[in-house]
Design a protein around this motif. Sequence first.
Motif, PDB file in Angstrom:
ATOM      1  N   GLN A   3      93.325  79.962  19.277  1.00 23.73           N
ATOM      2  CA  GLN A   3      91.972  80.380  18.963  1.00 23.73           C
ATOM      3  C   GLN A   3      91.544  79.781  17.635  1.00 23.73           C
ATOM      4  O   GLN A   3      92.351  79.594  16.726  1.00 23.73           O
ATOM      5  N   GLY A   4      90.237  79.513  17.528  1.00 19.88           N
ATOM      6  CA  GLY A   4      89.659  79.067  16.269  1.00 19.88           C
ATOM      7  C   GLY A   4      88.915  80.206  15.603  1.00 19.88           C
ATOM      8  O   GLY A   4      89.303  81.371  15.690  1.00 19.88           O
ATOM      9  N   ARG A   5      87.831  79.876  14.987  1.00 19.07           N
ATOM     10  CA  ARG A   5      87.039  80.843  14.219  1.00 19.07           C
ATOM     11  C   ARG A   5      86.425  81.902  15.132  1.00 19.07           C
ATOM     12  O   ARG A   5      86.034  81.635  16.259  1.00 19.07           O
ATOM     13  N   LEU A  35      77.922  91.292  18.976  1.00 16.58           N
ATOM     14  CA  LEU A  35      78.771  90.339  19.687  1.00 16.58           C
ATOM     15  C   LEU A  35      79.873  89.820  18.790  1.00 16.58           C
ATOM     16  O   LEU A  35      79.699  89.704  17.569  1.00 16.58           O
ATOM     17  N   GLN A  36      81.001  89.477  19.420  1.00 18.14           N
ATOM     18  CA  GLN A  36      82.052  88.683  18.795  1.00 18.14           C
ATOM     19  C   GLN A  36      82.210  87.411  19.616  1.00 18.14           C
ATOM     20  O   GLN A  36      82.361  87.474  20.840  1.00 18.14           O
ATOM     21  N   ILE A  37      82.156  86.275  18.938  1.00 20.70           N
ATOM     22  CA  ILE A  37      82.276  84.984  19.611  1.00 20.70           C
ATOM     23  C   ILE A  37      83.429  84.222  18.972  1.00 20.70           C
ATOM     24  O   ILE A  37      83.468  84.046  17.748  1.00 20.70           O
ATOM     25  N   ALA A 116      79.542  76.586  10.517  1.00 25.30           N
ATOM     26  CA  ALA A 116      79.458  76.674   9.049  1.00 25.30           C
ATOM     27  C   ALA A 116      80.573  75.862   8.399  1.00 25.30           C
ATOM     28  O   ALA A 116      81.730  75.901   8.831  1.00 25.30           O
ATOM     29  N   GLY A 117      80.193  75.115   7.381  1.00 24.68           N
ATOM     30  CA  GLY A 117      81.146  74.244   6.702  1.00 24.68           C
ATOM     31  C   GLY A 117      81.154  72.835   7.258  1.00 24.68           C
ATOM     32  O   GLY A 117      81.654  71.910   6.608  1.00 24.68           O
ATOM     33  N   ASP A 303      81.790  85.527   9.517  1.00 29.07           N
ATOM     34  CA  ASP A 303      83.184  85.518   9.949  1.00 29.07           C
ATOM     35  C   ASP A 303      83.706  86.939   9.930  1.00 29.07           C
ATOM     36  O   ASP A 303      83.331  87.754   9.094  1.00 29.07           O
ATOM     37  N   ARG A 304      84.601  87.248  10.835  1.00 25.28           N
ATOM     38  CA  ARG A 304      85.137  88.600  10.914  1.00 25.28           C
ATOM     39  C   ARG A 304      85.733  89.037   9.578  1.00 25.28           C
ATOM     40  O   ARG A 304      85.559  90.168   9.133  1.00 25.28           O
TER      41      ARG A 304
END
Length: 312
Positions: A3-5, A35-37, A116-117, A303-304
């Motif tokens: 998993q990524g971000r 939502l969480q993505i 982002a980034g 970000d979480r």
Amino acid sequence: MAQGRTVEVRVPATSANLGPGFDTLGLALSVYDTLQITELPAGTLEIEVSGSGAGEIPRDETNLIVRTIAHVYADAGRPLPGLRIVAENGVPHGRGLGSSGAAVAAGVLAAKGLLAGDVEIGDGDLLRLATEIEGHPDNVAPALFGGLTIAWMGERGPQHKKLLVHRGVSPLVLVPAYTMSTSQARSLQPPQVSTADAVFNVSRSALLIAALMQSPELLLDATADRLHQDYRAEAMPETQRLVQALRGAGFAAVVSGAGPSVLVLADGPGSRQDAVELADEVTDTPWEALLLAVDVRGGTVGDRAEGFHEAS
């Protein structure tokens, strides 16, 4: 699976038109989709949905949030990763409270957070990208930026102005069990209107800005409309009956968006219960009463680990 971000997104419900401000004015309200993505390896898609409309929402590439994220990535020239989307829908679907606009706003904000980034997406691009998917900015503008928004199409694309609402304005939304398709509602609009009706709505739209920002006592006059609500009445007679009854009793009631929900812009929290009781008396349809506030933040993404920050 690697998993990524992961980003977390929250977007408010919206009510467009507000009576006379057809396709122009919108108000963010304190009901939310959250939502969480999460980024997954390319070609992977997992979607979990709970809450309003969960049984009707696609779990494949046709999902509106997925299509919106893909649109932002294509615009940025970046390959689309795989996605896991976990959504909890608080915004009622098919009720005139901007559920599709909320999904589009969630998609552009999720893409902003995931990119982002690497790619920075400003407010102007958020509105442009959301409007390209939604087709018009009147719902996506308040969903993204909160408050009362005026949205228009200019030479540089979709634009908006966010305004603060007088603290005495107390929104109430009355939500029926039945739904209304926006496309069906729009099909009932005439292709032309009289000059008298156009002038009437221009004057009421101008007055409505003053009423919402400074003079809530003017809300009843300011929410009168001749451009769209009467034409759509045949498709939702119970909504029309309730609007007329509420307005006859002195409440600033309008059809919320394309309907069938009814938005009451009360001039104080104390009068909202009277409107709820009247709704129980005058129609055969049960109405769920949502006593809400104006959302002033709009959509948030973060970000979480870092928490939320606003779109603007």
